[in-house]
Design a protein around this motif. Structure first.
Motif, PDB file in Angstrom:
ATOM      1  N   MET A   1       0.857  -1.204   0.000  1.00 44.11           N
ATOM      2  CA  MET A   1       0.000   0.000   0.000  1.00 44.11           C
ATOM      3  C   MET A   1       0.891   1.252   0.000  1.00 44.11           C
ATOM      4  SD  MET A   1      -3.150   0.915   0.005  1.00 44.11           S
ATOM      5  CE  MET A   1      -3.942  -0.576   0.611  1.00 44.11           C
ATOM      6  N   PRO A   2       0.782   2.110  -0.997  1.00 43.70           N
ATOM      7  CA  PRO A   2       1.639   3.308  -1.057  1.00 43.70           C
ATOM      8  C   PRO A   2       1.388   4.250   0.127  1.00 43.70           C
ATOM      9  CG  PRO A   2      -0.142   3.439  -2.651  1.00 43.70           C
ATOM     10  CD  PRO A   2      -0.175   2.048  -2.094  1.00 43.70           C
ATOM     11  N   ASP A   3       2.428   5.012   0.455  1.00 46.51           N
ATOM     12  CA  ASP A   3       2.347   5.979   1.553  1.00 46.51           C
ATOM     13  C   ASP A   3       2.253   7.373   0.928  1.00 46.51           C
ATOM     14  OD1 ASP A   3       4.370   6.685   4.513  1.00 46.51           O
ATOM     15  OD2 ASP A   3       2.544   7.599   3.744  1.00 46.51           O
ATOM     16  N   LEU A   4       1.124   8.038   1.161  1.00 49.70           N
ATOM     17  CA  LEU A   4       0.897   9.380   0.585  1.00 49.70           C
ATOM     18  C   LEU A   4       0.949  10.463   1.663  1.00 49.70           C
ATOM     19  CD1 LEU A   4      -2.052   8.595  -1.870  1.00 49.70           C
ATOM     20  CD2 LEU A   4       0.405   8.443  -2.296  1.00 49.70           C
ATOM     21  N   SER A   5       1.683  10.186   2.744  1.00 50.63           N
ATOM     22  CA  SER A   5       1.673  11.126   3.877  1.00 50.63           C
ATOM     23  C   SER A   5       2.282  12.476   3.520  1.00 50.63           C
ATOM     24  CB  SER A   5       2.431  10.510   5.062  1.00 50.63           C
ATOM     25  OG  SER A   5       3.756  10.153   4.679  1.00 50.63           O
TER      26      SER A   5
END
Length: 608
Positions: free
Chosen positions: A1-5
């Motif tokens: 799951m990509p991290d878009l923080s």
């Protein structure tokens, strides 16, 4: 799951529930999420926060999503921000792309589709930003290199080599940007914008083309089934594979594009229409023989196609695309999986366009009260005693002319606004009943579309109760075809309102294939014999026997009979001999405005 923080996303929707659902669906990606419940608030947040991506509802009170996007794209500070539209209908997507939207998501929002598209467009936006920064750096480097050439002629050869490399890189990046602006992200085909450019260029260079030119619009039938059963990723993969199949059917000079959700278009040359139809049939066969596999599911799709020859009647690219879409729509109306050709179906396509122009006129007439109620009396078989009246609709057009039902009722039925007309007619008829003590029953026609509405029966009961009208003074006329379309719903509708006190008539009786069966199933009070059996009853023995048969069976069931279209005194005399209960037609009464009809029986203390 990509991290878009590291990204900030602004979600704009006037429905707080939708915003909460979007927040939950994006939670696993960990972006910084801002929300706005209207367009103006969204613009204020954008000016303050400059988000990396905007999820924008199309339909909102105040500023619509379309207007918000137009203002964003008009400001160079924010024009680079990708806007993904949220919509419950694909009908608005063309406007969404016109104002600068990069994609759209159908509501209710699918979690996988939302995450995938948000991630994709954020990465794409980052790539574009990086390309802009690279271009800026390259521009600066060019300036530095020019100074170095002047200062260090001894290093001219090495400097020139370095300059060539950087120029090539810049050209490569520019080519990539040009590709992205002219191609569909999913299928890598031309997009609608690129197709329109190509068509504009081709239509301007008519002297260089000797063959006939054609545009074929292709629509995948039931594409939504794949999205609904397997998800949007499967839908995108189907489109990619279908695009490859389509490419395999094209010649070198053909131009193909994806112009909408499940719509493709092909521009090509052929010697004449016969060759063009053969080519389109080959494309159709290839697409329909292709089997799409996803997990354990297998799908085949029919395609609806609209073929248009570009001739002198086509005056612009937008006109051409519009004609192609309407022609393809004719294939959809035939049930899908068909090829419609504009030069063959032109009259029908143009008629549909004329009908579509009537839709806003009809809606405006309803809103402004320009639907006028006329009535035609229904008499006992003596031809003199008035006991009932059928309510008929007339439309006062924008020029003040009174138009008959044939002018607008078929259009209202075709474009799903007949329900609004039915409600208008019922309400106005009940109001008229509340203001007269004549005791004359009014019969109002109701369509199958109205009957199928969940609130149809409650609407009638509430209207009668509010106006304090005896329900037995309202008779609802249902055509045989309406009853057939959804017999179970029609039966429930009749039973509920019969219990309330309303009466029912089965109109156009005798034209269906199982007419007599409905006399057993439906709790009706009256049957109206279709006028085709009544008009020449004096001279046609078969029609006379048909009327006798209907009257006899209806009498056995305790159902009254009305003969419509009684147009001569001879017919009145004969129908009286046949013991028909009621008569209606021009021989007895010509339709007149309802208010005039009831003028002699008006109350002064109307209750509604």
């Amino acid at each position: 799951m990509p991290d878009l923080s590291q990204y900030t996303i602004l979600a704009v929707d006037d429905d707080s529930i939708n915003l909460r659902v979007i927040g939950q669906q994006l939670q696993t990606l960990k972006p910084r999420l801002l929300v706005a419940t209207d367009g103006q608030l969204a613009l204020d947040i954008i000016a303050r926060e400059k988000p990396d991506l905007i999820l924008l509802d199309i339909k909102m009170p105040g500023l619509s999503g379309i207007e918000v996007c137009r203002q964003i794209k008009a400001d160079s500070q924010y024009a680079h921000i990708p806007v993904l539209f949220l919509t419950s209908s694909e009908q608005d997507t063309a406007k969404a792309f016109d104002v600068g939207g990069v994609d759209y998501i159908i509501k209710p929002v699918d979690s996988d589709a939302l995450q995938a598209r948000v991630t994709t467009h954020l990465k794409l936006a980052s790539t574009l930003k990086a390309l802009d920064e690279t271009n800026a750096l390259l521009s600066s480097a060019n300036e530095r290199l020019e100074k170095k050439v002047e200062e260090r002629t001894r290093e001219l050869v090495n400097t020139n080599a370095s300059l060539r490399r950087e120029i090539n890189e810049r050209r490569s990046l520019q080519d990539k940007l040009s590709f992205l602006s002219h191609h569909d992200f999913v299928t890598r085909m031309y997009n609608r914008f690129a197709l329109e450019e190509k068509l504009t260029e081709s239509m301007a260079n008519t002297e260089e083309i000797t063959d006939a030119r054609f545009v074929c619009l292709i629509d995948l039938d039931q594409f939504k089934i794949v999205n609904d059963t397997c998800g949007y990723l499967a839908g995108d993969e189907l489109l990619r594979q279908m695009a490859e199949v389509l490419r395999g059917q094209l010649d070198t000079d053909d131009i193909a594009a994806r112009i909408g959700g499940d719509e493709f278009a092909v521009y090509f040359h052929q010697p004449d229409m016969g060759f063009a139809i053969s080519k389109v049939r080959a494309i159709k066969s290839a697409l329909e023989n292709f089997e799409f596999t996803w997990m354990d599911e297998r799908f085949k799709h029919n395609v609806s196609m609209g073929l248009v020859e570009i001739d002198q009647s086509i005056d612009s690219v937008s006109h051409l695309i519009s004609v192609a879409e309407r022609t393809c729509y004719q294939s959809k109306l035939k049930g899908g999986g068909e090829i419609s050709v504009y030069n063959v179906t032109r009259t029908h396509v143009d008629k549909t366009q004329q009908q579509m122009r009537l839709v806003p006129i009809i809606r405006q007439a309803i809103e402004e009260g320009r639907l006028q109620l006329h009535v035609q009396g229904i008499y006992l078989n003596d031809g003199e005693t008035l006991v009932k009246a059928e309510v008929l609709a007339r439309l006062i057009d924008t020029a003040g002319r009174l138009q008959p039902p044939s002018y607008f009722i078929p259009v209202a039925e075709k474009f799903n606004i007949i329900d609004a007309i039915d409600r208008y007619m019922i309400e106005k008829s009940v109001v008229a009943l509340s203001a007269t003590g004549s005791g004359i029953q009014l019969s109002v026609n109701v369509s199958g579309a109205f009957i199928n509405k969940e609130d149809a029966a409650s609407f009638i009961k509430e209207t009668l109760s509010q106006c304090q009208v005896d329900p037995s003074l309202l008779c609802l006329e249902i055509t045989e075809s309406s009853a057939i379309s959804n017999l179970e719903t029609t039966t429930q509708f009749i039973n509920e309102l019969s219990g309330f006190g309303c009466q029912f008539a089965l109109d156009d009786f005798g034209t269906g294939t199982s007419s007599y069966e409905y006399l057993k199933v439906l709790a009706i009070d009256t049957v109206k014999i279709d006028g085709m059996f009544v008009r020449d009853v004096e001279t046609d023995l078969v029609n006379r026997r048909m009327i006798e048969s209907i009257a006899g069976i209806a009498s056995a069931k305790g159902i009254k009979v009305v003969a419509e279209c009684v147009e001569s005194k001879a017919a009145v005399s004969l129908l009286k001999q046949l013991n028909i209960d009621y008569l209606q037609g021009f021989a007895l009464h010509h339709p007149e405005p309802l208010n005039d009809f009831l003028a002699n029986n008006q109350k002064t203390d109307a209750t509604c």
